[in-house]
Design a protein around this motif. Structure first.
Motif, PDB file in Angstrom:
ATOM      1  N   ALA A  30       0.862  -1.189   0.000  1.00  0.00           N
ATOM      2  CA  ALA A  30       0.000   0.000   0.000  1.00  0.00           C
ATOM      3  C   ALA A  30       0.894   1.233   0.000  1.00  0.00           C
ATOM      4  CB  ALA A  30      -0.893   0.011   1.231  1.00  0.00           C
ATOM      5  N   ALA A  31       0.283   2.398  -0.086  1.00  0.00           N
ATOM      6  CA  ALA A  31       1.082   3.625  -0.087  1.00  0.00           C
ATOM      7  C   ALA A  31       0.452   4.650   0.852  1.00  0.00           C
ATOM      8  CB  ALA A  31       1.188   4.175  -1.504  1.00  0.00           C
ATOM      9  N   PRO A  32       0.586   4.425   2.165  1.00  0.00           N
ATOM     10  CA  PRO A  32      -0.007   5.381   3.105  1.00  0.00           C
ATOM     11  C   PRO A  32       0.649   6.761   2.980  1.00  0.00           C
ATOM     12  CG  PRO A  32       1.395   3.811   4.273  1.00  0.00           C
ATOM     13  CD  PRO A  32       1.301   3.340   2.859  1.00  0.00           C
ATOM     14  N   ILE A  44      -2.869   5.189  10.056  1.00  0.00           N
ATOM     15  CA  ILE A  44      -2.219   4.371  11.084  1.00  0.00           C
ATOM     16  C   ILE A  44      -1.633   3.143  10.409  1.00  0.00           C
ATOM     17  CG2 ILE A  44      -2.699   2.868  13.075  1.00  0.00           C
ATOM     18  CD1 ILE A  44      -5.036   4.892  13.709  1.00  0.00           C
ATOM     19  N   THR A  45      -0.391   2.779  10.761  1.00  0.00           N
ATOM     20  CA  THR A  45       0.162   1.525  10.254  1.00  0.00           C
ATOM     21  C   THR A  45       0.498   0.609  11.423  1.00  0.00           C
ATOM     22  OG1 THR A  45       2.490   2.207  10.303  1.00  0.00           O
ATOM     23  CG2 THR A  45       1.253   2.756   8.317  1.00  0.00           C
ATOM     24  N   LEU A  46       0.337  -0.689  11.189  1.00  0.00           N
ATOM     25  CA  LEU A  46       0.705  -1.705  12.176  1.00  0.00           C
ATOM     26  C   LEU A  46       1.792  -2.561  11.553  1.00  0.00           C
ATOM     27  CD1 LEU A  46      -1.804  -0.901  13.760  1.00  0.00           C
ATOM     28  CD2 LEU A  46      -2.432  -3.295  13.907  1.00  0.00           C
ATOM     29  N   SER A  47       2.794  -2.932  12.345  1.00  0.00           N
ATOM     30  CA  SER A  47       3.771  -3.889  11.833  1.00  0.00           C
ATOM     31  C   SER A  47       4.464  -4.608  12.976  1.00  0.00           C
ATOM     32  CB  SER A  47       4.791  -3.188  10.928  1.00  0.00           C
ATOM     33  OG  SER A  47       5.238  -2.003  11.505  1.00  0.00           O
ATOM     34  N   GLY A  48       5.235  -5.636  12.639  1.00  0.00           N
ATOM     35  CA  GLY A  48       5.851  -6.501  13.657  1.00  0.00           C
ATOM     36  C   GLY A  48       4.994  -7.746  13.857  1.00  0.00           C
ATOM     37  N   SER A 102      -5.170 -11.649  15.119  1.00  0.00           N
ATOM     38  CA  SER A 102      -6.473 -11.391  14.482  1.00  0.00           C
ATOM     39  C   SER A 102      -7.297 -10.385  15.274  1.00  0.00           C
ATOM     40  CB  SER A 102      -7.241 -12.704  14.328  1.00  0.00           C
ATOM     41  OG  SER A 102      -7.556 -13.239  15.599  1.00  0.00           O
ATOM     42  N   SER A 103      -7.264 -10.498  16.584  1.00  0.00           N
ATOM     43  CA  SER A 103      -8.083  -9.626  17.413  1.00  0.00           C
ATOM     44  C   SER A 103      -7.574  -8.172  17.345  1.00  0.00           C
ATOM     45  CB  SER A 103      -8.052 -10.154  18.849  1.00  0.00           C
ATOM     46  OG  SER A 103      -8.719  -9.295  19.700  1.00  0.00           O
ATOM     47  N   LEU A 104      -6.251  -8.010  17.353  1.00  0.00           N
ATOM     48  CA  LEU A 104      -5.668  -6.663  17.259  1.00  0.00           C
ATOM     49  C   LEU A 104      -6.017  -6.031  15.907  1.00  0.00           C
ATOM     50  CD1 LEU A 104      -3.794  -4.433  18.444  1.00  0.00           C
ATOM     51  CD2 LEU A 104      -1.878  -5.613  17.355  1.00  0.00           C
ATOM     52  N   ARG A 105      -5.929  -6.800  14.859  1.00  0.00           N
ATOM     53  CA  ARG A 105      -6.227  -6.288  13.506  1.00  0.00           C
ATOM     54  C   ARG A 105      -7.678  -5.838  13.420  1.00  0.00           C
ATOM     55  NH1 ARG A 105      -1.979  -8.375   9.946  1.00  0.00           N
ATOM     56  NH2 ARG A 105      -3.209  -8.295   8.042  1.00  0.00           N
ATOM     57  N   ARG A 106      -8.567  -6.677  13.975  1.00  0.00           N
ATOM     58  CA  ARG A 106     -10.006  -6.385  13.887  1.00  0.00           C
ATOM     59  C   ARG A 106     -10.349  -5.135  14.697  1.00  0.00           C
ATOM     60  NH1 ARG A 106     -11.589 -11.173  15.170  1.00  0.00           N
ATOM     61  NH2 ARG A 106     -11.811 -10.666  17.370  1.00  0.00           N
ATOM     62  N   ARG A 107      -9.897  -5.126  15.950  1.00  0.00           N
ATOM     63  CA  ARG A 107     -10.292  -4.034  16.824  1.00  0.00           C
ATOM     64  C   ARG A 107      -9.698  -2.701  16.372  1.00  0.00           C
ATOM     65  NH1 ARG A 107     -12.426  -3.344  22.317  1.00  0.00           N
ATOM     66  NH2 ARG A 107     -11.624  -1.353  23.038  1.00  0.00           N
ATOM     67  N   MET A 108      -8.440  -2.739  15.937  1.00  0.00           N
ATOM     68  CA  MET A 108      -7.795  -1.506  15.480  1.00  0.00           C
ATOM     69  C   MET A 108      -8.551  -0.944  14.270  1.00  0.00           C
ATOM     70  SD  MET A 108      -5.107   0.353  16.460  1.00  0.00           S
ATOM     71  CE  MET A 108      -3.738  -0.605  17.114  1.00  0.00           C
ATOM     72  N   THR A 109      -8.927  -1.822  13.357  1.00  0.00           N
ATOM     73  CA  THR A 109      -9.625  -1.389  12.152  1.00  0.00           C
ATOM     74  C   THR A 109     -10.993  -0.796  12.507  1.00  0.00           C
ATOM     75  OG1 THR A 109      -8.510  -3.174  10.976  1.00  0.00           O
ATOM     76  CG2 THR A 109     -10.345  -2.146   9.842  1.00  0.00           C
ATOM     77  N   GLU A 110     -11.709  -1.456  13.431  1.00  0.00           N
ATOM     78  CA  GLU A 110     -13.038  -0.959  13.837  1.00  0.00           C
ATOM     79  C   GLU A 110     -12.952   0.396  14.526  1.00  0.00           C
ATOM     80  OE1 GLU A 110     -14.910  -5.403  14.733  1.00  0.00           O
ATOM     81  OE2 GLU A 110     -14.522  -4.037  16.414  1.00  0.00           O
ATOM     82  N   ARG A 111     -12.046   0.475  15.494  1.00  0.00           N
ATOM     83  CA  ARG A 111     -11.933   1.719  16.268  1.00  0.00           C
ATOM     84  C   ARG A 111     -11.508   2.883  15.373  1.00  0.00           C
ATOM     85  NH1 ARG A 111     -10.614   2.171  21.550  1.00  0.00           N
ATOM     86  NH2 ARG A 111     -10.820   4.348  20.998  1.00  0.00           N
ATOM     87  N   GLY A 141     -13.016   7.781  11.632  1.00  0.00           N
ATOM     88  CA  GLY A 141     -12.694   8.254  10.286  1.00  0.00           C
ATOM     89  C   GLY A 141     -11.217   8.126   9.944  1.00  0.00           C
ATOM     90  N   MET A 142     -10.519   7.217  10.659  1.00  0.00           N
ATOM     91  CA  MET A 142      -9.091   6.997  10.384  1.00  0.00           C
ATOM     92  C   MET A 142      -8.935   5.711   9.582  1.00  0.00           C
ATOM     93  SD  MET A 142      -7.700   7.740  14.193  1.00  0.00           S
ATOM     94  CE  MET A 142      -7.921   9.313  15.017  1.00  0.00           C
ATOM     95  N   ARG A 143      -7.775   5.588   8.909  1.00  0.00           N
ATOM     96  CA  ARG A 143      -7.542   4.395   8.108  1.00  0.00           C
ATOM     97  C   ARG A 143      -6.349   3.614   8.653  1.00  0.00           C
ATOM     98  NH1 ARG A 143      -6.545   3.643   1.624  1.00  0.00           N
ATOM     99  NH2 ARG A 143      -6.247   1.407   1.845  1.00  0.00           N
ATOM    100  N   VAL A 144      -6.521   2.301   8.747  1.00  0.00           N
ATOM    101  CA  VAL A 144      -5.438   1.448   9.247  1.00  0.00           C
ATOM    102  C   VAL A 144      -4.831   0.642   8.099  1.00  0.00           C
ATOM    103  CG1 VAL A 144      -4.819  -0.405  10.839  1.00  0.00           C
ATOM    104  CG2 VAL A 144      -6.581   1.229  11.475  1.00  0.00           C
ATOM    105  N   TYR A 145      -3.505   0.647   7.997  1.00  0.00           N
ATOM    106  CA  TYR A 145      -2.788  -0.144   6.998  1.00  0.00           C
ATOM    107  C   TYR A 145      -2.153  -1.334   7.693  1.00  0.00           C
ATOM    108  CZ  TYR A 145      -3.334   3.846   3.902  1.00  0.00           C
ATOM    109  OH  TYR A 145      -3.857   4.834   3.119  1.00  0.00           O
TER     110      TYR A 145
END
Lengths: 139, 334
Positions: B123-125, B259-263, B269-278, B283-287
């Motif tokens: 992606a290209a944040p 917002i980007t997540l890595s590591g 799965s739970s972190l990915r889901r909750r971060m994306t929902e919150r 109105g923020m975007r998670v990569y």
């Protein structure tokens, strides 16, 4: 010498008091189970040596964390190491150096340790309470 | 432009060929799990020995799969820290020799910078963004204002999140690495059955996962009959809530929408889901990188290396690895 700590801050402060008495080549062995305050103790010792408390995190992942200070500080954590593999680590290089070593889970390296060590036993006595017994040094 | 990336900071030997910092041509990762699993974690001396054995075949395979020869490569990018010093040394020495022999520029990449750039492979944040780097060895939040412009705004004071997963997994009598094990177990548990403390410090923005680990231990002592699935779910709920809350809070504080997540832990799965929902609610975007790019790999090193190349950040033959190499400098903005 025995201490009763009632909080993490107290444990750290006891560590700082011990840290101020340490000299080059000293080896401090920490004994106690998971959550007994070993890393907190190590952080207190490090802060007495001029290392930022914020920089002393758990060393379980890397096993050996080297910190540059006037006296080099080696924070060793043998949590992951089984006693019969401890010889593979090359611990003697740190133990025989002129830095200060603090070893968490030191019981796993019994055969590798020098004769003169400073022994710190931490025991869980309640949710926030720990009994800390320090031998091998005058405080 | 093709960059060859080399990564040996911990227990994976990896080499990759990446085009223009964003297209993976090849990405070879040789895991050492088989060696370290029986010790419940990484043994540094064994890790560096295995890197020595694997570095040549892994780099060769990455080049072969890419159908590239040394003449097709524009630069060699290598991780020079932070990590296990013996492991880093193997990659750095190899990269230096390769660059010297083929007269190629050498680029030194910070491992954490590599993790942040893993997102750019898919992606290209847009800058600025908030980056959470969370793994077995690191848990930090950065504000990233541009390439090379990182300021750490929060970090763990004791255990990394991934380490807390490993230790709790061991307390529950399960395997290493703890992340995937707990994640799976937690799906069959009730996250509200046990209220574990949240792993925040009372003051400031930093995390503390050590207290949470102790709380799990105390709970198991007092309630030996309790369901492991509920403990796993309760523990995971605490970790995920704290990481998510803090990231969203920092994004709000700095007025940032990306917002980007890595590591490794960002594969959870739970972190990915909750971060994306919150984030979506704000109105923020998670990569999120694909799971295989969350864990250590050389493609992310080549991606960051490409940007170093563009900026002219080259390393010389005197390059040395550093076990301790913080990303970003200067005082924290408070």
């Amino acid at each position: 010498m025995k201490f009763q700590s009632k909080s993490e801050a107290e444990t750290e402060s006891i560590g700082r008091r011990l840290g101020k008495k340490l000299k080059r080549g000293d080896v401090v062995c920490l004994y106690g189970g998971l959550g007994s305050g070993k890393t907190t103790m190590a952080r207190g010792i490090a802060s007495a040596l001029g290392i930022s408390e914020r920089d002393v995190t758990s060393a379980s992942f890397t096993v050996i964390a080297e910190h540059d200070a006037d006296i080099p500080f080696y924070h060793i954590d043998l949590y992951r190491i089984s006693p019969h593999n401890v010889s593979e680590l090359g611990l003697h290089e740190y133990l025989e150096s002129d830095g200060i070593c603090v070893i968490e889970w030191a019981g796993r390296a019994e055969g590798e340790l020098p004769e003169r060590i400073i022994r710190v036993s931490l025991r869980y006595t309640g949710e926030d309470c720990r009994e800390i017994d320090i031998t091998g040094i005058e405080l | 432009m093709l960059i060859l990336g080399i990564e040996t900071s911990c227990d994976d030997t990896s080499a990759a060929v990446v085009e223009d910092g964003c297209r993976i041509i090849s990405n070879v990762v040789s895991s050492q799990d088989d060696i370290h699993n029986r010790y419940g974690g990484i043994v540094p001396e064994l890790a560096s020995r295995r890197h020595m054995e694997m570095i040549v075949p892994v780099v060769r395979e990455a080049m072969d799969r890419a159908g590239a020869g040394p003449g097709d490569i524009s630069a060699v990018a290598v991780t020079h820290g932070p990590g296990l010093i013996g492991s880093l040394l193997v990659g750095v020495c190899f990269a230096k020799s390769l660059a010297f022999v083929h007269d190629l520029p050498l680029v030194a990449v910070n491992h954490l910078e590599g993790h942040i750039y893993s997102v750019f492979l898919e992606a290209a944040p847009e800058f600025p963004f908030i980056a959470l780097v969370v793994s077995g060895g690191h848990t930090s939040i950065y504000i990233v204002k541009g390439f090379g412009m990182y300021t750490e705004v929060a970090r763990t004071r004791d255990d990394a999140a991934g380490e807390a997963y490993d230790k709790v997994s061991k307390l529950l009598g399960s395997g290493y690495p703890g992340g995937p094990v707990i994640d799976k177990m937690a799906r069959r548990g009730n996250p509200e059955a046990i209220a574990f403390p949240r792993a925040k410090l009372k003051k400031g923005r930093d995390f503390s996962f050590s207290g949470l680990k102790t709380a799990v231990l105390n709970y198991i002592r007092k309630h030996p009959e309790s369901r492991k699935e509920d403990i796993a779910a309760g523990f995971q709920a605490s970790v995920v809530e704290v990481l998510t809350d803090r990231v969203i809070e920092m994004a709000g504080l700095y007025g940032v929408n990306n917002i980007t997540l890595s590591g490794g832990v960002s594969a959870n799965s739970s972190l990915r889901r909750r971060m994306t929902e919150r984030a979506a609610a704000k109105g923020m975007r998670v990569y999120l990188p694909s799971p295989h790019l969350c864990t250590d790999n050389a493609a992310m090193i080549a991606a960051a290396g490409y940007r170093c190349f563009i900026e002219g950040r080259f390393a010389g033959p005197a390059l040395n690895p550093k076990a301790c190499l913080p990303l970003g400098s200067g005082p924290r903005p408070d």
